[in-house]
Design a protein around this motif. Structure first.
Motif, short mmCIF file in Angstrom:
data_model
loop_
_atom_site.label_atom_id
_atom_site.label_comp_id
_atom_site.label_asym_id
_atom_site.label_seq_id
_atom_site.Cartn_x
_atom_site.Cartn_y
_atom_site.Cartn_z
N GLU A 348 55.49 72.38 22.74
CA GLU A 348 56.31 71.16 22.77
C GLU A 348 56.91 70.86 21.40
O GLU A 348 58.11 70.59 21.28
N VAL A 349 56.10 70.91 20.33
CA VAL A 349 56.64 70.63 19.00
C VAL A 349 57.60 71.73 18.58
O VAL A 349 58.60 71.47 17.89
N ALA A 350 57.34 72.97 18.99
CA ALA A 350 58.24 74.06 18.65
C ALA A 350 59.61 73.86 19.31
O ALA A 350 60.64 74.27 18.76
N GLN A 351 59.61 73.21 20.47
CA GLN A 351 60.87 72.91 21.13
C GLN A 351 61.54 71.69 20.51
O GLN A 351 62.76 71.62 20.38
N ASP A 352 60.73 70.72 20.08
CA ASP A 352 61.27 69.48 19.52
C ASP A 352 61.86 69.67 18.12
O ASP A 352 62.83 69.00 17.75
N VAL A 353 61.25 70.55 17.32
CA VAL A 353 61.62 70.71 15.91
C VAL A 353 62.11 72.14 15.68
O VAL A 353 61.33 73.08 15.71
N GLU A 354 63.39 72.28 15.44
CA GLU A 354 63.97 73.60 15.22
C GLU A 354 63.34 74.26 13.99
O GLU A 354 63.12 73.61 12.98
N ASN A 355 63.06 75.54 14.10
CA ASN A 355 62.46 76.33 13.01
C ASN A 355 61.06 75.86 12.63
O ASN A 355 60.60 76.11 11.52
N TRP A 356 60.36 75.19 13.56
CA TRP A 356 58.98 74.81 13.30
C TRP A 356 58.10 76.04 13.13
O TRP A 356 57.19 76.06 12.31
N GLN A 357 58.37 77.10 13.90
CA GLN A 357 57.51 78.28 13.92
C GLN A 357 57.78 79.17 12.72
O GLN A 357 58.75 79.91 12.67
N LEU A 358 56.89 79.13 11.73
CA LEU A 358 56.96 80.02 10.59
C LEU A 358 56.27 81.35 10.87
O LEU A 358 56.42 82.32 10.14
N ALA A 359 55.50 81.38 11.92
CA ALA A 359 54.81 82.58 12.39
C ALA A 359 54.60 82.39 13.89
O ALA A 359 54.72 81.27 14.40
N PRO A 360 54.29 83.47 14.62
CA PRO A 360 54.14 83.32 16.07
C PRO A 360 52.95 82.45 16.45
O PRO A 360 51.90 82.49 15.82
N GLY A 361 53.14 81.63 17.47
CA GLY A 361 52.10 80.74 17.95
C GLY A 361 51.03 81.48 18.72
O GLY A 361 51.17 82.66 19.08
N LEU A 362 49.94 80.77 19.03
CA LEU A 362 48.80 81.37 19.71
C LEU A 362 48.66 80.86 21.14
O LEU A 362 47.60 81.00 21.76
N ARG A 363 49.74 80.28 21.64
CA ARG A 363 49.78 79.86 23.05
C ARG A 363 50.75 80.75 23.82
O ARG A 363 51.81 81.13 23.32
N ARG A 364 50.38 81.05 25.05
CA ARG A 364 51.25 81.86 25.89
C ARG A 364 52.60 81.21 26.12
O ARG A 364 53.62 81.88 26.25
N SER A 365 52.62 79.88 26.17
CA SER A 365 53.86 79.16 26.45
C SER A 365 54.77 79.07 25.24
O SER A 365 55.93 78.66 25.37
N ASN A 366 54.26 79.43 24.07
CA ASN A 366 55.03 79.25 22.84
C ASN A 366 55.61 80.58 22.36
O ASN A 366 54.96 81.33 21.64
#
Length: 435
Positions: A348-366
């Motif tokens: 959800e936060v990765a969708q809300d905030v552009e470029n939030w992901q500095l590395a790959p997330g640990l959730r399947r949905s992310n």
């Protein structure tokens, strides 16, 4: 007016803290005034009003979280990525107030958990959370069978290929669906090790391998071995599966001669610069933080999965970002802090905030890190992670272990000899930590 204090930054390991107080909000005549829970978030690298991406993204994430959770107020305390920041964090944790959520490193996690500082996350995980996180996500966050931090992301290590060299030598790229076996990887590295007509020597493979740098750690697990037992209580890398993987790594330099002469002695920054600027190495094992630099420079890059070994499946490894919640008497603050931790580690936060992901997330949905084909490979590799349990061993032991690995790579000791020598020292520290 809310006060923000600041800092947010990069990849390597993360944590959070939350504290709360009540603030009376306006209410209709005759109605009881609703209350808000105030929590305090210690964030590395965040600067109030800062224009750097980390500060901007943190401020935006908290703003949106508060909109979605109007019963919670979040104050951000920014601390630097320095010893000064460490001191401020430790002081706040020792005080036990005005800190509720913070970024925690995996080496510090066991100490905080054993000191009773942290709130276990399991009671706050929803069924959706449990299904969404990869099974490996909690390996680095688990101490004594309990999970003490929310996993944010991991610097999943992969192979970087100079596609110009691979095309020049007619080497086809492997895929996640069809990765190289170890023998195929060695054959490719040999094909990619050659001397051009102008005398330029090109090498098939390299990695930062000075003093046990983690860039080649995925290769340690490909035969089924580990450094420690899954519970972190036994040193097991001197067992056959661990030894055989270390022998494979050493063979790249000693037997197959597909690495530069300085393999085993050069640090990460130097090796990355050589790969980018000299362009005389075909394959580099690296963390994803190097991808933007290569992409922005127009480097002919393809990200590939590591080779497979006797384990028979893909493996990656890397450093974790983690958020931890402080266990305080006010359980409303604890609950609010876990809600913030869940949001900051969500898709959800990765969708809300552009470029939030500095590395790959640990959730399947992310999969929001996967903005390019190369980053998609890294994001997909997360599923295949194998990680060590968090153990706070001494810096002295870390140096000795790194020296043992380097001795193997340089051919100064056999893998069995080096691991047998370090095993009693490693085990003694583990035993002391688990008393």
């Amino acid at each position: 007016m809310k006060r923000w204090y600041g800092v947010f930054a990069g990849l390597i390991v993360l944590s959070m803290v939350v504290s709360a107080c009540t603030v009376v909000a306006p209410s209709a005549p005759g109605e009881a005034a609703p209350t808000k829970t105030r929590i305090v978030f210690y964030q590395r690298g965040y600067v109030e009003g800062g224009t750097d991406a980390g500060s901007v993204n943190t401020a935006k994430a908290i703003e949106i979280f508060e909109q979605k959770n109007p019963d919670i107020d979040v104050d951000i305390v920014g601390i630097p990525w320095t010893a000064e920041g460490d001191t401020k964090l430790e002081t706040a944790l020792a005080g036990g107030s005005d800190i509720n959520i913070f970024r925690v490193t995996s080496p510090n996690l066991p100490r905080y958990a054993k000191q009773g500082i942290l709130s276990e996350i399991t009671p706050y995980l929803t069924d959706e959370d449990k299904a969404d996180f990869y099974e490996s996500a909690f390996q680095v966050a688990t101490v004594d069978g309990k999970v003490w931090a929310w996993p944010l992301w991991v610097t999943a290590i992969s192979l970087f290929a100079n596609t110009d060299i691979l095309a020049e030598r007619g080497v086809e790229l492997p895929t996640i669906e069809d990765p190289w076996t170890w023998d195929e990887f060695v054959a490719a590295a040999k094909q990619l090790t050659f001397t051009r007509d102008d005398g330029t020597q090109v090498y098939g493979f390299t990695a930062s391998s000075k003093w046990g740098a983690i860039e080649y750690y995925p290769l340690m697990y490909i035969d089924g071995g580990r450094i420690l037992s899954p519970d972190g209580k036994r040193f097991v890398q001197n067992e056959p599966e661990g030894v055989s993987a270390l022998e494979k790594i050493a063979s790249l330099r000693l037997e197959h001669k597909v690495t530069p002469p300085d393999f085993g002695t050069v640090d990460q920054a130097t090796r990355a610069s050589q790969f980018k600027e000299l362009r005389n190495v075909a394959l580099l094992m690296s963390t994803p933080g190097f991808i933007p630099d290569l992409e922005n420079s127009g480097f002919p890059l393809a990200v590939l999965p590591p080779p497979t070994g006797d384990l028979g499946r893909l493996v990656t490894n890397g450093a974790f970002g983690l958020f931890a919640v402080v266990d305080v008497e006010d359980k409303a603050k604890v609950e609010a802090a876990h809600r913030l931790a869940r949001y900051l580690t969500s898709s959800e936060v990765a969708q809300d905030v552009e470029n939030w992901q500095l590395a790959p997330g640990l959730r399947r949905s992310n999969m929001f890190y996967a903005t390019t084909p190369n980053r998609e490979v890294v994001a997909r590799l997360v599923e295949y992670g194998i990680y060590e349990a968090p153990v706070a061993t001494s810096a002295e032991l870390g140096s000795m272990y790194g020296a043992a690995l380097q001795a193997i790579i340089l051919g100064e000791k056999s893998a069995q000899q080096a691991m047998d020598e370090i095993a009693p020292l490693y085990q003694a520290e583990l035993d002391a930590l688990n008393q």
